[in-house]
Design a protein around this motif. Structure first.
Motif, PDB file in Angstrom:
ATOM      1  N   LEU A 384      -9.229  18.463 -38.492  1.00  0.00           N
ATOM      2  CA  LEU A 384      -7.894  18.141 -39.600  1.00  0.00           C
ATOM      3  C   LEU A 384      -6.922  19.051 -39.656  1.00  0.00           C
ATOM      4  O   LEU A 384      -5.651  18.894 -39.627  1.00  0.00           O
ATOM      5  CB  LEU A 384      -8.608  17.390 -40.542  1.00  0.00           C
ATOM      6  N   HIS A 385      -7.257  19.990 -39.963  1.00  0.00           N
ATOM      7  CA  HIS A 385      -6.175  21.000 -40.170  1.00  0.00           C
ATOM      8  C   HIS A 385      -5.377  21.114 -38.849  1.00  0.00           C
ATOM      9  O   HIS A 385      -4.343  21.767 -38.810  1.00  0.00           O
ATOM     10  CB  HIS A 385      -7.012  22.372 -40.336  1.00  0.00           C
ATOM     11  N   ASN A 386      -6.868  21.614 -37.237  1.00  0.00           N
ATOM     12  CA  ASN A 386      -5.619  21.638 -36.162  1.00  0.00           C
ATOM     13  C   ASN A 386      -4.861  20.317 -35.600  1.00  0.00           C
ATOM     14  O   ASN A 386      -3.830  20.428 -35.380  1.00  0.00           O
ATOM     15  CB  ASN A 386      -6.445  21.620 -35.356  1.00  0.00           C
ATOM     16  N   ALA A 387      -5.369  19.100 -36.546  1.00  0.00           N
ATOM     17  CA  ALA A 387      -4.184  18.189 -36.086  1.00  0.00           C
ATOM     18  C   ALA A 387      -2.861  17.990 -37.108  1.00  0.00           C
ATOM     19  O   ALA A 387      -2.519  18.235 -36.178  1.00  0.00           O
ATOM     20  CB  ALA A 387      -4.830  16.912 -36.002  1.00  0.00           C
ATOM     21  N   LEU A 388      -3.751  18.643 -38.289  1.00  0.00           N
ATOM     22  CA  LEU A 388      -2.110  18.083 -39.297  1.00  0.00           C
ATOM     23  C   LEU A 388      -1.444  19.701 -38.820  1.00  0.00           C
ATOM     24  O   LEU A 388       0.183  19.078 -39.175  1.00  0.00           O
ATOM     25  CB  LEU A 388      -2.239  19.105 -40.864  1.00  0.00           C
ATOM     26  N   ARG A 389      -0.959  20.431 -37.983  1.00  0.00           N
ATOM     27  CA  ARG A 389      -1.236  21.425 -38.332  1.00  0.00           C
ATOM     28  C   ARG A 389      -0.194  21.645 -36.751  1.00  0.00           C
ATOM     29  O   ARG A 389       1.242  21.885 -37.182  1.00  0.00           O
ATOM     30  CB  ARG A 389      -1.882  22.973 -37.933  1.00  0.00           C
ATOM     31  N   TYR A 390      -0.146  21.432 -35.965  1.00  0.00           N
ATOM     32  CA  TYR A 390       0.361  20.795 -34.550  1.00  0.00           C
ATOM     33  C   TYR A 390       1.399  19.488 -34.309  1.00  0.00           C
ATOM     34  O   TYR A 390       2.190  19.339 -33.886  1.00  0.00           O
ATOM     35  CB  TYR A 390      -0.059  21.521 -33.958  1.00  0.00           C
ATOM     36  N   THR A 391       0.590  18.195 -35.562  1.00  0.00           N
ATOM     37  CA  THR A 391       1.895  17.283 -35.410  1.00  0.00           C
ATOM     38  C   THR A 391       3.114  17.595 -35.965  1.00  0.00           C
ATOM     39  O   THR A 391       2.894  18.228 -37.488  1.00  0.00           O
ATOM     40  CB  THR A 391       0.666  15.948 -36.197  1.00  0.00           C
ATOM     41  N   PRO A 392       4.083  16.685 -35.522  1.00  0.00           N
ATOM     42  CA  PRO A 392       4.820  17.239 -36.300  1.00  0.00           C
ATOM     43  C   PRO A 392       4.806  16.098 -37.576  1.00  0.00           C
ATOM     44  O   PRO A 392       4.768  15.075 -37.510  1.00  0.00           O
ATOM     45  CB  PRO A 392       6.342  16.655 -35.175  1.00  0.00           C
ATOM     46  N   ARG A 393       6.472  16.522 -38.361  1.00  0.00           N
ATOM     47  CA  ARG A 393       6.386  16.200 -39.194  1.00  0.00           C
ATOM     48  C   ARG A 393       7.153  14.440 -39.075  1.00  0.00           C
ATOM     49  O   ARG A 393       7.312  14.319 -38.376  1.00  0.00           O
ATOM     50  CB  ARG A 393       7.830  16.401 -40.122  1.00  0.00           C
ATOM     51  N   GLY A 394       6.335  13.454 -40.489  1.00  0.00           N
ATOM     52  CA  GLY A 394       6.298  12.058 -39.372  1.00  0.00           C
ATOM     53  C   GLY A 394       5.300  11.486 -38.717  1.00  0.00           C
ATOM     54  O   GLY A 394       5.216  10.304 -38.534  1.00  0.00           O
ATOM     55  N   GLY A 395       4.904  12.337 -38.082  1.00  0.00           N
ATOM     56  CA  GLY A 395       3.946  12.193 -37.194  1.00  0.00           C
ATOM     57  C   GLY A 395       2.518  11.038 -38.076  1.00  0.00           C
ATOM     58  O   GLY A 395       2.416  11.385 -39.111  1.00  0.00           O
ATOM     59  N   GLN A 396       1.088  10.598 -36.843  1.00  0.00           N
ATOM     60  CA  GLN A 396       0.010  10.319 -37.576  1.00  0.00           C
ATOM     61  C   GLN A 396      -0.581  10.901 -37.211  1.00  0.00           C
ATOM     62  O   GLN A 396      -1.136  11.703 -35.971  1.00  0.00           O
ATOM     63  CB  GLN A 396      -0.027   8.656 -37.552  1.00  0.00           C
ATOM     64  N   VAL A 397      -1.992  11.162 -38.045  1.00  0.00           N
ATOM     65  CA  VAL A 397      -3.416  11.940 -38.084  1.00  0.00           C
ATOM     66  C   VAL A 397      -4.048  10.588 -38.185  1.00  0.00           C
ATOM     67  O   VAL A 397      -4.095  10.189 -39.162  1.00  0.00           O
ATOM     68  CB  VAL A 397      -3.405  12.582 -38.166  1.00  0.00           C
ATOM     69  N   THR A 398      -5.283  10.476 -37.825  1.00  0.00           N
ATOM     70  CA  THR A 398      -6.097   9.337 -37.808  1.00  0.00           C
ATOM     71  C   THR A 398      -7.455   9.693 -37.358  1.00  0.00           C
ATOM     72  O   THR A 398      -7.886  10.229 -36.465  1.00  0.00           O
ATOM     73  CB  THR A 398      -5.804   8.172 -36.721  1.00  0.00           C
ATOM     74  N   LEU A 399      -8.789   9.523 -38.228  1.00  0.00           N
ATOM     75  CA  LEU A 399      -9.835  10.410 -38.257  1.00  0.00           C
ATOM     76  C   LEU A 399     -11.052   9.130 -38.538  1.00  0.00           C
ATOM     77  O   LEU A 399     -10.114   8.086 -39.261  1.00  0.00           O
ATOM     78  CB  LEU A 399     -10.335  11.074 -39.785  1.00  0.00           C
ATOM     79  N   GLN A 400     -12.242   9.002 -37.010  1.00  0.00           N
ATOM     80  CA  GLN A 400     -12.158   7.811 -37.068  1.00  0.00           C
ATOM     81  C   GLN A 400     -13.991   7.759 -36.880  1.00  0.00           C
ATOM     82  O   GLN A 400     -14.314   8.900 -36.144  1.00  0.00           O
ATOM     83  CB  GLN A 400     -12.085   7.165 -35.615  1.00  0.00           C
TER      84      GLN A 400
END
Length: 497
Positions: A384-400
């Motif tokens: 989750l930290h990797n995904a949040l760090r490299y996703t630009p502001r306003g993007g989406q991260v989903t944990l399934q």
């Protein structure tokens, strides 16, 4: 970080002993064990054979000596006369004297009518329990005045012209001679069997020693190895029965080599990764000390703090990776869906700070796996930290979280720049970072995740999240697969939900 104890030395210490044996078997020996198992069986067989030999010897002695008794009965019968109307016997004394010499004891005889009215010789000689048949000899073991005797009895018609009256002739001898003959046969058989047992035991000990010589050569070879020699042991030079043990030792050596090589690479990489941040910190401190402008000093201290935070995180990640590779793990059934929900909640503050929409999607409840909660939590938080760090502001991260066949599946899908297709096979390698990423980092996040998943007998896969309108790959999907826990291992609280 210190290197582990030499695998070759441990192998040399383990060779004389088989692992997992109870303490009382610390002097376990194949030779002694086989002899301890074989000798009682052989001695029991000798005992049975001696009992059979004793019976056979008695049977042979009785057969031989009974013929002598029958000869004496026939001799007496030939000297019986009934011409006078009575019963008279002219005893063959020389024959009886000779018979006494061969019998090594007293000889008794009795001639009588069947009704016992006329009786000549030793009175009271015991008769067989079953009625005698005319012309058929009968032999029995009995006692006569306290002495064990062998009695032969013979019945015939007293006068063939007037049937109905029979004469009985009995001859008895002491059993000393036949018993001595049987004992002599038994003693000969006993010495013969003991000699056979001794020869077989000695031969067995020599054969076992010869068969174990390859293991002794293997022991000397291992003891002569250098401390850093973890090459495989040649299993072709040992007996086929010992080959599985040698293969297991080679497997252990291979794991030791892999562990040592991994630690060596880790130390080399860590020294390289920490040398640059530490040098940068020293440069920043020197710059701040030379500056006199408070604004520039504050700027340098802020940069210094950022560099320290990055170094601390990098160090913590390297320590986490070392623990994931080598730390002992106690597995227990745990609810993966609940663990993923907690990790998502812990990551929401960082998502709000980054301006990212973090979602949690669980397709099924009560997904139970056999694992270590602390390590799996660290893996999910790293993802989750990797995904949040490299996703630009306003993007989406989903944990399934879900189930696919016998595996529990975890996916983290983000809107970040993704990893180029030709570089995805390297995702999870230590210190690897995609060529399209310009943010600072250590490249250890996915390496930690992969190491933890492998220790849980699972696998990790990295792919693109989606295709855009132009057919280009966007984002990243990291998929983790873990074996589901068998229903029999699920504790009742988890079953109850």
């Amino acid at each position: 970080m210190t290197a582990p104890a030499s695998g070759a030395r441990r192998l040399a210490r383990l060779m004389p002993l088989l692992p997992s044996l109870p303490a009382r078997w610390h002097r376990f020996s194949v030779r002694r064990t086989l002899l301890a198992l074989v000798l009682p069986v052989m001695l029991a067989a000798v005992g049975v054979e001696l009992a059979l030999t004793w019976g056979t010897a008695l049977q042979a002695a009785n057969s031989a000596y009974d013929r002598s008794l029958l000869g004496a009965i026939k001799a007496i019968e030939n000297n019986v006369s009934t011409e006078t109307g009575g019963l008279s016997v002219e005893m063959p004394y020389r024959l009886l004297e000779f018979f006494e010499l061969t019998a090594s004891g007293q000889v008794y005889f009795r001639v009588s009518t069947e009704d016992g009215l006329v009786e000549i010789g030793n009175a009271g000689l015991p008769l067989p329990a079953q009625p005698l048949k005319s012309g058929v000899p009968r032999f029995i073991d009995a006692e006569y005045f306290g002495e064990p005797v062998r009695v032969g009895a013979w019945a015939r018609e007293l006068d063939p012209e007037r049937p109905g009256r029979r004469m009985i002739i009995q001859v008895a001898e002491s059993t000393n001679s036949r018993n001595a003959f049987s004992r002599a046969l038994l003693i000969q058989a006993m010495w013969r069997d003991l000699l056979t047992v001794s020869v077989v035991a000695g031969t067995l000990a020599l054969v076992i020693g010869w068969a174990l010589r390859p293991l002794d050569r293997l022991r000397r070879e291992v003891e002569a190895r250098a401390d850093d020699d973890l090459s495989p042991v040649d299993e072709t030079q040992v007996p086929a029965d010992a080959a599985p043990l040698v293969r297991a030792i080679n497997h252990h050596l291979a794991r030791q080599r892999e562990l040592i090589d991994g630690r060596r690479r880790f130390v080399d990489d860590a020294s390289h990764q920490l040398r640059t941040p530490l040098a940068t910190l020293a440069t920043m401190v020197g710059y701040a000390r030379r500056e006199h402008d408070p604004a520039r000093i504050a700027e340098a201290l802020e940069a210094l703090k950022g560099q320290i935070d990055d170094t601390v995180r990098r160090t913590n990640q390297m320590l986490a990776l070392a623990r994931a590779d080598t730390a002992p793990v106690v597995m227990a059934p745990l609810a993966l869906d609940r663990l993923a929900d907690r990790c998502a909640r812990e990551s929401w503050p960082l998502a709000r700070e980054q301006g990212i929409d973090l979602g949690f999607d669980c397709g099924q409840a009560d997904i139970v796996v056999l694992g270590h909660e602390g390590q799996l939590r660290e893996a999910l938080l790293n993802l989750l930290h990797n995904a949040l760090r490299y996703t630009p502001r306003g993007g989406q991260v989903t944990l399934q979280v879900g189930i696919a066949g016998p595996m529990a599946v975890i996916r983290v899908v983000d809107d970040g720049p993704g990893i180029p297709a030709d570089e995805r096979p390297r995702a999870g390698e230590r210190f690897f970072r995609g060529s399209n990423v310009d943010l600072p980092g250590s490249g250890l996040g996915l390496a930690i995740v992969r190491a933890i998943v492998r220790r849980h007998l699972g696998d990790m896969d990295v792919s693109a999240a989606r295709l855009d309108a132009d057919g280009l790959e966007r984002g990243t999907t990291v998929t983790l697969r873990l074996p589901l826990s068998p229903a029999s291992e699920i504790p009742e609280p988890l079953k109850a939900g």
